[in-house]
Design a protein around this motif. Structure first.
Motif, mmCIF file in Angstrom:
data_model
loop_
_atom_site.group_PDB
_atom_site.id
_atom_site.type_symbol
_atom_site.label_atom_id
_atom_site.label_comp_id
_atom_site.label_asym_id
_atom_site.label_seq_id
_atom_site.Cartn_x
_atom_site.Cartn_y
_atom_site.Cartn_z
ATOM 1 N N ASP A 99 0.857 -1.174 0.000
ATOM 2 C CA ASP A 99 0.000 0.000 0.000
ATOM 3 C C ASP A 99 0.905 1.240 0.000
ATOM 4 O O ASP A 99 1.827 1.351 0.819
ATOM 5 C CB ASP A 99 -0.875 -0.033 1.254
ATOM 6 C CG ASP A 99 -1.947 1.030 1.251
ATOM 7 O OD1 ASP A 99 -1.802 2.022 0.498
ATOM 8 O OD2 ASP A 99 -2.923 0.876 1.994
ATOM 9 N N PRO A 100 0.690 2.187 -0.911
ATOM 10 C CA PRO A 100 1.556 3.364 -1.000
ATOM 11 C C PRO A 100 1.602 4.169 0.301
ATOM 12 O O PRO A 100 2.586 4.828 0.591
ATOM 13 C CB PRO A 100 0.974 4.192 -2.144
ATOM 14 C CG PRO A 100 -0.240 3.498 -2.608
ATOM 15 C CD PRO A 100 -0.344 2.189 -1.927
ATOM 16 N N TRP A 103 1.889 2.986 3.231
ATOM 17 C CA TRP A 103 2.915 2.389 4.092
ATOM 18 C C TRP A 103 4.314 2.812 3.665
ATOM 19 O O TRP A 103 5.209 2.921 4.496
ATOM 20 C CB TRP A 103 2.810 0.861 4.079
ATOM 21 C CG TRP A 103 1.636 0.367 4.874
ATOM 22 C CD1 TRP A 103 0.497 -0.181 4.389
ATOM 23 C CD2 TRP A 103 1.477 0.413 6.286
ATOM 24 N NE1 TRP A 103 -0.370 -0.486 5.393
ATOM 25 C CE2 TRP A 103 0.220 -0.124 6.597
ATOM 26 C CE3 TRP A 103 2.264 0.882 7.338
ATOM 27 C CZ2 TRP A 103 -0.261 -0.231 7.884
ATOM 28 C CZ3 TRP A 103 1.782 0.769 8.636
ATOM 29 C CH2 TRP A 103 0.537 0.220 8.893
ATOM 30 N N GLU A 104 4.506 3.055 2.378
ATOM 31 C CA GLU A 104 5.819 3.494 1.893
ATOM 32 C C GLU A 104 6.227 4.802 2.549
ATOM 33 O O GLU A 104 7.373 4.976 2.972
ATOM 34 C CB GLU A 104 5.804 3.644 0.370
ATOM 35 C CG GLU A 104 5.888 2.342 -0.370
ATOM 36 C CD GLU A 104 5.992 2.551 -1.878
ATOM 37 O OE1 GLU A 104 6.607 3.541 -2.329
ATOM 38 O OE2 GLU A 104 5.438 1.707 -2.595
ATOM 39 N N VAL A 105 5.287 5.746 2.665
ATOM 40 C CA VAL A 105 5.564 7.034 3.290
ATOM 41 C C VAL A 105 5.922 6.836 4.760
ATOM 42 O O VAL A 105 6.874 7.421 5.275
ATOM 43 C CB VAL A 105 4.351 7.986 3.136
ATOM 44 C CG1 VAL A 105 4.562 9.278 3.908
ATOM 45 C CG2 VAL A 105 4.082 8.258 1.674
ATOM 46 N N LEU A 106 5.189 5.962 5.439
ATOM 47 C CA LEU A 106 5.463 5.694 6.848
ATOM 48 C C LEU A 106 6.815 5.005 7.031
ATOM 49 O O LEU A 106 7.536 5.291 7.982
ATOM 50 C CB LEU A 106 4.346 4.843 7.457
ATOM 51 C CG LEU A 106 3.005 5.566 7.643
ATOM 52 C CD1 LEU A 106 1.938 4.581 8.099
ATOM 53 C CD2 LEU A 106 3.134 6.691 8.636
ATOM 54 N N ASN A 107 7.163 4.137 6.130
ATOM 55 C CA ASN A 107 8.469 3.464 6.206
ATOM 56 C C ASN A 107 9.612 4.461 6.023
ATOM 57 O O ASN A 107 10.668 4.314 6.647
ATOM 58 C CB ASN A 107 8.564 2.333 5.178
ATOM 59 C CG ASN A 107 7.828 1.074 5.623
ATOM 60 O OD1 ASN A 107 7.675 0.857 6.815
ATOM 61 N ND2 ASN A 107 7.373 0.296 4.664
ATOM 62 N N LYS A 108 9.410 5.482 5.184
ATOM 63 C CA LYS A 108 10.432 6.512 4.996
ATOM 64 C C LYS A 108 10.643 7.281 6.304
ATOM 65 O O LYS A 108 11.774 7.591 6.669
ATOM 66 C CB LYS A 108 10.053 7.460 3.877
ATOM 67 C CG LYS A 108 10.185 6.862 2.502
ATOM 68 C CD LYS A 108 9.775 7.846 1.432
ATOM 69 C CE LYS A 108 9.805 7.190 0.059
ATOM 70 N NZ LYS A 108 9.333 8.095 -0.987
ATOM 71 N N LEU A 109 9.553 7.561 7.010
ATOM 72 C CA LEU A 109 9.651 8.250 8.300
ATOM 73 C C LEU A 109 10.398 7.384 9.316
ATOM 74 O O LEU A 109 11.201 7.868 10.103
ATOM 75 C CB LEU A 109 8.276 8.586 8.832
ATOM 76 C CG LEU A 109 7.522 9.722 8.120
ATOM 77 C CD1 LEU A 109 6.111 9.847 8.661
ATOM 78 C CD2 LEU A 109 8.280 11.031 8.278
ATOM 79 N N LYS A 110 10.136 6.120 9.267
ATOM 80 C CA LYS A 110 10.792 5.174 10.170
ATOM 81 C C LYS A 110 12.302 5.152 9.907
ATOM 82 O O LYS A 110 13.116 5.107 10.822
ATOM 83 C CB LYS A 110 10.182 3.784 9.971
ATOM 84 C CG LYS A 110 10.653 2.742 10.919
ATOM 85 C CD LYS A 110 9.859 1.458 10.637
ATOM 86 C CE LYS A 110 10.624 0.267 11.032
ATOM 87 N NZ LYS A 110 9.952 -0.967 10.676
#
Length: 171
Positions: free
Chosen positions: A157-158, A160-167
């Motif tokens: 899901d796109p 989640w990609e944004v959240l993974n970048k924050l992580k």
């Protein structure tokens, strides 16, 4: 249910052989049985030596009511089991173990139906599928369909990609 009792009192020392046929009617008598279509031959040898009593079981047969876990086609499961149990006389109430059954000294017979049921039920494999040893293969059409409809790649899901970048920034 048919008689699956073995007489204990009045038997002489030595070996005594008993033969039983276990089929659908036998398994129908047990509510919790998942086995509904099967045929087994059970040979029990009672060996008496003074007060020592040993029961040896040889159970062979086939179960035919299961389906393969992979292709859902009919499956025949061969079962072959050998088991030895000691009958131990005791006046006090004791809990049976895997190798020893406790009986009363004045017990004149033992019903082995529940024992036969448990041994066969425990011998049924948890993973039921065709194997190359039996010579029967899974249904090819069903395997093709499973392969076709199986989800091959994981779609991310796109959001989640944004959240993974924050992580990753935190590290």
């Amino acid at each position: 249910m048919l008689n699956y009792c073995i007489r204990l009192s009045g038997i002489k020392d030595g070996n005594h052989e008993y033969s039983f046929v276990v089929s659908n009617q036998f398994f129908d008598a047990f509510e919790q049985s998942e086995i509904t279509n099967a045929e087994f031959k059970v040979i029990v040898i009672l060996k008496k030596d003074g007060k020592k009593i040993n029961l040896s079981f040889d159970i062979e047969g086939n179960i035919t009511n299961f389906n393969c876990d992979l292709c859902a086609s009919a499956l025949e499961i061969p079962i072959s089991i050998s088991l030895s149990i000691i009958l131990q006389e005791t006046e006090t109430e004791m809990e049976d173990s895997d190798e020893i059954l406790y009986i009363n000294p004045n017990q004149y017979e033992i019903d082995i139906s529940h024992l036969i049921f448990e041994v066969i039920s425990l011998a049924v494999p948890s993973k039921r599928e065709h194997n190359s040893e039996s010579g029967v293969q899974c249904d090819k059409e069903m395997m093709v369909l499973l392969e076709q409809y199986a989800e091959k790649e994981e779609k991310i899901d796109p959001r989640w990609e944004v959240l993974n970048k924050l992580k990753d920034l935190k590290k």
